[in-house]
Structures are given as structure tokens and as C-alpha cells.
Design a protein around this motif. Structure first.
Motif, mmCIF file in Angstrom:
data_model
loop_
_atom_site.group_PDB
_atom_site.id
_atom_site.type_symbol
_atom_site.label_atom_id
_atom_site.label_comp_id
_atom_site.label_asym_id
_atom_site.label_seq_id
_atom_site.Cartn_x
_atom_site.Cartn_y
_atom_site.Cartn_z
ATOM 1 N N GLN A 81 -8.865 2.302 -6.374
ATOM 2 C CA GLN A 81 -8.333 1.145 -7.087
ATOM 3 C C GLN A 81 -9.357 0.008 -7.091
ATOM 4 O O GLN A 81 -10.156 -0.117 -6.170
ATOM 5 N N THR A 82 -9.334 -0.804 -8.103
ATOM 6 C CA THR A 82 -10.279 -1.916 -8.189
ATOM 7 C C THR A 82 -9.940 -2.972 -7.137
ATOM 8 O O THR A 82 -8.782 -3.106 -6.716
ATOM 9 N N PRO A 83 -10.924 -3.736 -6.700
ATOM 10 C CA PRO A 83 -10.627 -4.834 -5.771
ATOM 11 C C PRO A 83 -9.589 -5.816 -6.321
ATOM 12 O O PRO A 83 -8.743 -6.309 -5.566
ATOM 13 N N SER A 84 -9.610 -6.089 -7.620
ATOM 14 C CA SER A 84 -8.656 -7.061 -8.173
ATOM 15 C C SER A 84 -7.227 -6.531 -8.095
ATOM 16 O O SER A 84 -6.301 -7.264 -7.708
ATOM 17 N N LEU A 85 -7.017 -5.260 -8.444
ATOM 18 C CA LEU A 85 -5.671 -4.689 -8.332
ATOM 19 C C LEU A 85 -5.266 -4.566 -6.867
ATOM 20 O O LEU A 85 -4.111 -4.841 -6.510
ATOM 21 N N SER A 86 -6.196 -4.172 -6.019
ATOM 22 C CA SER A 86 -5.889 -4.049 -4.593
ATOM 23 C C SER A 86 -5.425 -5.388 -4.021
ATOM 24 O O SER A 86 -4.450 -5.455 -3.266
ATOM 25 N N ARG A 87 -6.100 -6.482 -4.407
ATOM 26 C CA ARG A 87 -5.705 -7.808 -3.917
ATOM 27 C C ARG A 87 -4.359 -8.231 -4.499
ATOM 28 O O ARG A 87 -3.555 -8.871 -3.821
ATOM 29 N N GLU A 88 -4.091 -7.817 -5.731
ATOM 30 C CA GLU A 88 -2.780 -8.090 -6.332
ATOM 31 C C GLU A 88 -1.669 -7.415 -5.532
ATOM 32 O O GLU A 88 -0.595 -7.995 -5.311
ATOM 33 N N ILE A 89 -1.928 -6.196 -5.082
ATOM 34 C CA ILE A 89 -0.944 -5.471 -4.284
ATOM 35 C C ILE A 89 -0.753 -6.131 -2.925
ATOM 36 O O ILE A 89 0.371 -6.243 -2.423
ATOM 37 N N VAL A 90 -1.835 -6.586 -2.324
ATOM 38 C CA VAL A 90 -1.738 -7.296 -1.046
ATOM 39 C C VAL A 90 -0.799 -8.488 -1.174
ATOM 40 O O VAL A 90 0.086 -8.709 -0.331
ATOM 41 N N GLU A 91 -0.966 -9.279 -2.232
ATOM 42 C CA GLU A 91 -0.112 -10.453 -2.423
ATOM 43 C C GLU A 91 1.342 -10.051 -2.684
ATOM 44 O O GLU A 91 2.269 -10.714 -2.211
ATOM 45 N N LEU A 92 1.548 -8.976 -3.426
ATOM 46 C CA LEU A 92 2.903 -8.487 -3.682
ATOM 47 C C LEU A 92 3.582 -8.063 -2.383
ATOM 48 O O LEU A 92 4.746 -8.399 -2.123
ATOM 49 N N VAL A 93 2.865 -7.314 -1.560
ATOM 50 C CA VAL A 93 3.410 -6.848 -0.281
ATOM 51 C C VAL A 93 3.778 -8.036 0.602
ATOM 52 O O VAL A 93 4.866 -8.068 1.199
ATOM 53 N N ARG A 94 2.915 -9.013 0.668
ATOM 54 C CA ARG A 94 3.200 -10.193 1.497
ATOM 55 C C ARG A 94 4.410 -10.956 0.973
ATOM 56 O O ARG A 94 5.241 -11.438 1.752
ATOM 57 N N ARG A 95 4.514 -11.053 -0.336
ATOM 58 C CA ARG A 95 5.596 -11.820 -0.957
ATOM 59 C C ARG A 95 6.951 -11.142 -0.802
ATOM 60 O O ARG A 95 7.980 -11.816 -0.727
ATOM 61 N N THR A 96 6.970 -9.808 -0.752
ATOM 62 C CA THR A 96 8.244 -9.076 -0.735
ATOM 63 C C THR A 96 8.667 -8.632 0.659
ATOM 64 O O THR A 96 9.660 -7.934 0.824
ATOM 65 N N ASN A 97 7.907 -9.026 1.670
ATOM 66 C CA ASN A 97 8.369 -8.907 3.050
ATOM 67 C C ASN A 97 8.542 -7.457 3.503
ATOM 68 O O ASN A 97 9.529 -7.106 4.158
ATOM 69 N N VAL A 98 7.575 -6.607 3.164
ATOM 70 C CA VAL A 98 7.577 -5.237 3.656
ATOM 71 C C VAL A 98 6.394 -5.069 4.604
ATOM 72 O O VAL A 98 5.475 -5.882 4.631
ATOM 73 N N ALA A 99 6.428 -4.002 5.407
ATOM 74 C CA ALA A 99 5.289 -3.638 6.256
ATOM 75 C C ALA A 99 4.442 -2.629 5.502
ATOM 76 O O ALA A 99 4.958 -1.857 4.685
ATOM 77 N N VAL A 100 3.133 -2.592 5.778
ATOM 78 C CA VAL A 100 2.254 -1.801 4.935
ATOM 79 C C VAL A 100 1.125 -1.158 5.733
ATOM 80 O O VAL A 100 0.665 -1.706 6.741
ATOM 81 N N LEU A 101 0.697 0.004 5.266
ATOM 82 C CA LEU A 101 -0.559 0.614 5.710
ATOM 83 C C LEU A 101 -1.305 1.057 4.459
ATOM 84 O O LEU A 101 -0.797 1.849 3.667
ATOM 85 N N TYR A 102 -2.515 0.507 4.269
ATOM 86 C CA TYR A 102 -3.359 0.876 3.135
ATOM 87 C C TYR A 102 -4.259 2.039 3.538
ATOM 88 O O TYR A 102 -4.796 2.070 4.658
ATOM 89 N N GLU A 103 -4.441 2.980 2.603
ATOM 90 C CA GLU A 103 -5.191 4.186 2.910
ATOM 91 C C GLU A 103 -6.282 4.423 1.857
ATOM 92 O O GLU A 103 -6.028 4.294 0.671
ATOM 93 N N ARG A 104 -7.462 4.768 2.329
ATOM 94 C CA ARG A 104 -8.503 5.244 1.430
ATOM 95 C C ARG A 104 -9.312 6.328 2.159
ATOM 96 O O ARG A 104 -9.062 6.606 3.335
ATOM 97 N N SER A 105 -10.259 6.935 1.484
ATOM 98 C CA SER A 105 -10.908 8.121 2.039
ATOM 99 C C SER A 105 -11.699 7.842 3.305
ATOM 100 O O SER A 105 -11.881 8.733 4.131
ATOM 101 N N ASP A 106 -12.153 6.598 3.491
ATOM 102 C CA ASP A 106 -13.011 6.299 4.633
ATOM 103 C C ASP A 106 -12.403 5.329 5.632
ATOM 104 O O ASP A 106 -13.028 5.014 6.649
ATOM 105 N N ALA A 107 -11.176 4.847 5.406
ATOM 106 C CA ALA A 107 -10.618 3.822 6.291
ATOM 107 C C ALA A 107 -9.127 3.648 6.043
ATOM 108 O O ALA A 107 -8.602 4.026 4.994
ATOM 109 N N MET A 108 -8.456 3.032 7.032
ATOM 110 C CA MET A 108 -7.052 2.639 6.893
ATOM 111 C C MET A 108 -6.910 1.204 7.381
ATOM 112 O O MET A 108 -7.629 0.770 8.291
#
Length: 260
Positions: A81-108
């Protein structure tokens, strides 16, 4: 005729607490020795597939619900995912009060600015015991993710979250207030389709074995979809239902179809 057998990991090859039955190892190796191609098809990203699983012996891997494909040691496809969309998701997650784990091929990554619900806390504790690396989401403009999972409760704005990911990610209900987000257009089935096209294989040559709802696409795509006995939510989408992992369900399923 060579068959292609796709295996989910959690609940199919190993139990949720990490138990790996000798019967599962024996079955996978026997299927491969018989001339079948054996492949992992998992929601985990590549860095999160344990070395002891890879040591069983597989011809290929579909990681991250179809976001990355590997065969014979070569990466054939990888969607990030692009950095801009990824940051959009970060803000959405923070705003909607859920817990999160982000995953990619080299890191979590977890997010220190979101809630630490019990499911996430348990998973991070497991990763700590396994020495699986994870870190906090950095506030850098080039950060990105491949996919992510959330936990939620009555304090979460789940409807707002689901609305915010529409057209960007598929929402997969995993049960127990846990959900998986896969990029729009990616799935375990899409990854299988790419590989089958590459090898010119027919669907009748394809077997898929899984245990949870994120395995539904691969069971429906396969010529033969096999569900483990534990999760009745998946059973309506299977051609065959075996017993659970600890009762040697994987080995019994492969034996039933004469794959070992």
C-alpha cells in the motif's frame, strides 16, 4: 497428473497454541513425495511464517491473503500500500477506537496511539516469546503497510471503520471481535489463480485445506475444498469436512483423496 495442494497454517497445520502434530508433517511430506506440489496459503506475511514450518518442505507460498506470491524461492508478485493510503488507515483506526496490528513482508507494527485490547496483547506476548520482531508505527512519511488486522469491542465505532475502508480493503470477520483487512482485489483465491495460470493447471487439480472464514475464497476456488472440523462457519463452503487438527485431520483428509 500433478495436483496442487494449498494449506492454511493456523488451525490447519498448527494449532492456535503452536502445536504441530507429527501427522501433519508426515502427510505434507508424503504428498510432496508422491509428486504433488505443496503450498502454504496464509494470512501471515512472509516474515511471520516460522522457520520450523518452512522446514517441513513446501514448493511455494501465498502470503498475506494473496498480497505476495513465492514459488521455488522466487518472488512472483508483491502488492504493497502507498504511504498516503497507509497513513489514512492509521488515522481511521485511531478515530474509530479499535486495536490494530499492521503487517507487511518485512515487519509488523502496533500503534501506541490506539487501544491495547486483550486479543492484541495476547498476540504481542506470543510474538515476544517466539522472538518475532514488531515495533511501534513510526511517524515517518515513507511508512507503509501491506495489510492489517483489528480487534474491537462495544467502545469501538465498527460501522465507521467499515465505512472508511470501503473500496480500499476487504473486511473479513474472523469471529471473537477480530477482523482481517486485505487490499481490495487480493485474496487467497486470487493468489491461487495467478499461480494456476502460470502453471497452466486446471481447477480439478487444485485442493485447498483451511479452518476459518479467511479460507473461504481458497476453498471456493479450489476444485476440492476441505475444511477442518473445528469451525462450522467455514463448513458450508467446503466439499469435504475432516476432523480437527489434533485428531490428525490434515493427514486423514489427504488420505481420503489419495494424495498420500
Amino acid at each position: 497428473m500433478q495436483n496442487f495442494i494449498f494449506f492454511d497454517i493456523d488451525g490447519t497445520i498448527i494449532s492456535e497454541d503452536g502445536f504441530l502434530p507429527e501427522s501433519a508433517v508426515r502427510a505434507i511430506r508424503s504428498a510432496r513425495a508422491k509428486g504433488n506440489a505443496t503450498l502454504i496459503n496464509t494470512g501471515r506475511t512472509s516474515m511471520n511464517v516460522d522457520p520450523f514450518l518452512k522446514e517441513i518442505g513446501f514448493d511455494g507460498y501465498i502470503y498475506g491473503c494473496g498480497t505476495e506470491l513465492e514459488y521455488d524461492g522466487k518472488i512472483l508478485f508483491h502488492e504493497t500500500q502507498t504511504p498516503s493510503l497507509s497513513r489514512e488507515i492509521v488515522e481511521l483506526v485511531r478515530r474509530t477506537n479499535v486495536a490494530v496490528l499492521y503487517e507487511r513482508s518485512d515487519a509488523m507494527f502496533y500503534d501506541t496511539q490506539t487501544r491495547m485490547l486483550p486479543g492484541l496483547e495476547e498476540l504481542l506476548d506470543l510474538y515476544t516469546r517466539k522472538h518475532t520482531a514488531f515495533s511501534a508505527v513510526p511517524e515517518t512519511p515513507d511508512w507503509y503497510t501491506d495489510k492489517f488486522v483489528i480487534w474491537y469491542d462495544e467502545k469501538s465505532d465498527l460501522a465507521g471503520f467499515q465505512k472508511g475502508i470501503q473500496g480500499k480493503f476487504d473486511y473479513i470477520d474472523r469471529g471473537n471481535n477480530f477482523a482481517e483487512m486485505v487490499p481490495w482485489g487480493c485474496s487467497k483465491a486470487k493468489g491461487m489463480a495467478k499461480l494456476m495460470e502460470l502453471f497452466g493447471a486446471e481447477r480439478e487439480q487444485v485442493f485447498a485445506i483451511g479452518d476459518s472464514l479467511n479460507d473461504r475464497p481458497m476453498l471456493e476456488f479450489a476444485g476440492t475444498g476441505i475444511a477442518m472440523g473445528d469451525n462450522p462457519m467455514l463448513h458450508p463452503y467446503a466439499d469435504y469436512i475432516t476432523v480437527n487438527l489434533k485428531e490428525d485431520g490434515l493427514e486423514k483428509a489427504l488420505a481420503h483423496f489419495n494424495l498420500i
